[in-house]
Design a protein around this motif. Sequence first.
Motif, PDB file in Angstrom:
ATOM      1  N   VAL A   1       6.673   5.621  -4.447  1.00 32.34           N
ATOM      2  CA  VAL A   1       7.722   5.092  -3.583  1.00 32.34           C
ATOM      3  C   VAL A   1       8.168   3.735  -4.102  1.00 32.34           C
ATOM      4  O   VAL A   1       7.390   2.775  -4.113  1.00 32.34           O
ATOM      5  CB  VAL A   1       7.214   4.963  -2.120  1.00 32.34           C
ATOM      6  CG1 VAL A   1       8.333   4.477  -1.211  1.00 32.34           C
ATOM      7  CG2 VAL A   1       6.651   6.302  -1.631  1.00 32.34           C
TER       8      VAL A   1
ATOM      9  N   LEU B   1       8.274  11.650   2.868  1.00 33.37           N
ATOM     10  CA  LEU B   1       6.897  11.475   2.393  1.00 33.37           C
ATOM     11  C   LEU B   1       6.073  12.746   2.557  1.00 33.37           C
ATOM     12  O   LEU B   1       5.067  12.927   1.873  1.00 33.37           O
ATOM     13  CB  LEU B   1       6.223  10.305   3.113  1.00 33.37           C
ATOM     14  CG  LEU B   1       6.680   8.926   2.656  1.00 33.37           C
ATOM     15  CD1 LEU B   1       6.166   7.842   3.596  1.00 33.37           C
ATOM     16  CD2 LEU B   1       6.236   8.648   1.230  1.00 33.37           C
TER      17      LEU B   1
ATOM     18  N   THR C   1      13.511   3.919  -1.873  1.00 30.21           N
ATOM     19  CA  THR C   1      13.835   3.566  -0.491  1.00 30.21           C
ATOM     20  C   THR C   1      14.910   2.491  -0.461  1.00 30.21           C
ATOM     21  O   THR C   1      15.145   1.796  -1.454  1.00 30.21           O
ATOM     22  CB  THR C   1      12.590   3.031   0.250  1.00 30.21           C
ATOM     23  OG1 THR C   1      12.133   1.837  -0.412  1.00 30.21           O
ATOM     24  CG2 THR C   1      11.483   4.067   0.288  1.00 30.21           C
TER      25      THR C   1
ATOM     26  N   THR D   1       6.910   2.204   8.827  1.00 29.81           N
ATOM     27  CA  THR D   1       7.260   2.836   7.552  1.00 29.81           C
ATOM     28  C   THR D   1       6.315   2.367   6.449  1.00 29.81           C
ATOM     29  O   THR D   1       5.840   3.160   5.637  1.00 29.81           O
ATOM     30  CB  THR D   1       8.724   2.534   7.185  1.00 29.81           C
ATOM     31  OG1 THR D   1       9.567   3.040   8.223  1.00 29.81           O
ATOM     32  CG2 THR D   1       9.115   3.172   5.868  1.00 29.81           C
TER      33      THR D   1
ATOM     34  N   ILE E   1       3.943   4.699   4.171  1.00 27.61           N
ATOM     35  CA  ILE E   1       4.006   4.677   2.707  1.00 27.61           C
ATOM     36  C   ILE E   1       2.615   4.386   2.145  1.00 27.61           C
ATOM     37  O   ILE E   1       2.182   5.006   1.178  1.00 27.61           O
ATOM     38  CB  ILE E   1       5.040   3.648   2.201  1.00 27.61           C
ATOM     39  CG1 ILE E   1       6.462   4.119   2.535  1.00 27.61           C
ATOM     40  CG2 ILE E   1       4.890   3.401   0.700  1.00 27.61           C
ATOM     41  CD1 ILE E   1       7.545   3.065   2.319  1.00 27.61           C
TER      42      ILE E   1
ATOM     43  N   GLY F   1       1.778   7.532   0.150  1.00 27.44           N
ATOM     44  CA  GLY F   1       2.425   7.313  -1.137  1.00 27.44           C
ATOM     45  C   GLY F   1       1.752   6.214  -1.932  1.00 27.44           C
ATOM     46  O   GLY F   1       0.766   5.618  -1.505  1.00 27.44           O
TER      47      GLY F   1
ATOM     48  N   SER G   1       3.066   2.754  -3.463  1.00 25.41           N
ATOM     49  CA  SER G   1       4.239   1.874  -3.412  1.00 25.41           C
ATOM     50  C   SER G   1       4.339   1.027  -4.672  1.00 25.41           C
ATOM     51  O   SER G   1       3.335   0.514  -5.165  1.00 25.41           O
ATOM     52  CB  SER G   1       4.191   0.982  -2.170  1.00 25.41           C
ATOM     53  OG  SER G   1       2.977   0.252  -2.117  1.00 25.41           O
TER      54      SER G   1
END
Length: 185
Positions: free
Chosen positions: A14, A77, A87, A97, A101, A105, A107
């Motif tokens: 992400v 996601l 994003t 959020t 993430i 995910g 990041s």
Amino acid sequence: MQETEPIILPKPLVLVGLMGAGKSAVGRRVAALLNVRFIDADVEIEKAAGCTIGEIFERDGEEGFRAGERRVVARLLDTEPVHVLATGGGAFMDPETRALIGEKGISLWLRADLDVLFERVSRRSHRPLLKTADPKGTLAALIEHRYPVYAEADIVVDSGDGPIGPMVDKVLAAVQDYLKRGESD
């Protein structure tokens, strides 16, 4: 990029950062090189809303936009298979959020300085947050407010004012390093 072993993402990568950092451009290239799908959250938000982000801001304000963004990012996601997700600049600022993430995910913050960002965003006029009397001042205020939060990202890569190829290589190297560190923990 010259690498000895292929990068296999265990979960979505992400990309976060301010407008103009290169999230979409870099994300597309990184996804192609990793042979995974690229998803632009802003495009998906517009599809879901049936209008542009600017129109959403006009109709619902920033708060309404952020609520929709939160729902769309959460859905993305959970999208299979693993992918690269770019994003919007404010998505990572939302605590809910950001936590999602962090859970689902990896990041990666594309960090860029004010002059690089301003030069890039000045090329187009579709940025609702920059429709002010002093767009560069607004961008500087966003940097001051958002950079401490973006710093919570798993990976930080500096986005400079050069060709995209070396930038993509830096991102891939940083992801590979992050995944190797995770294996040794």
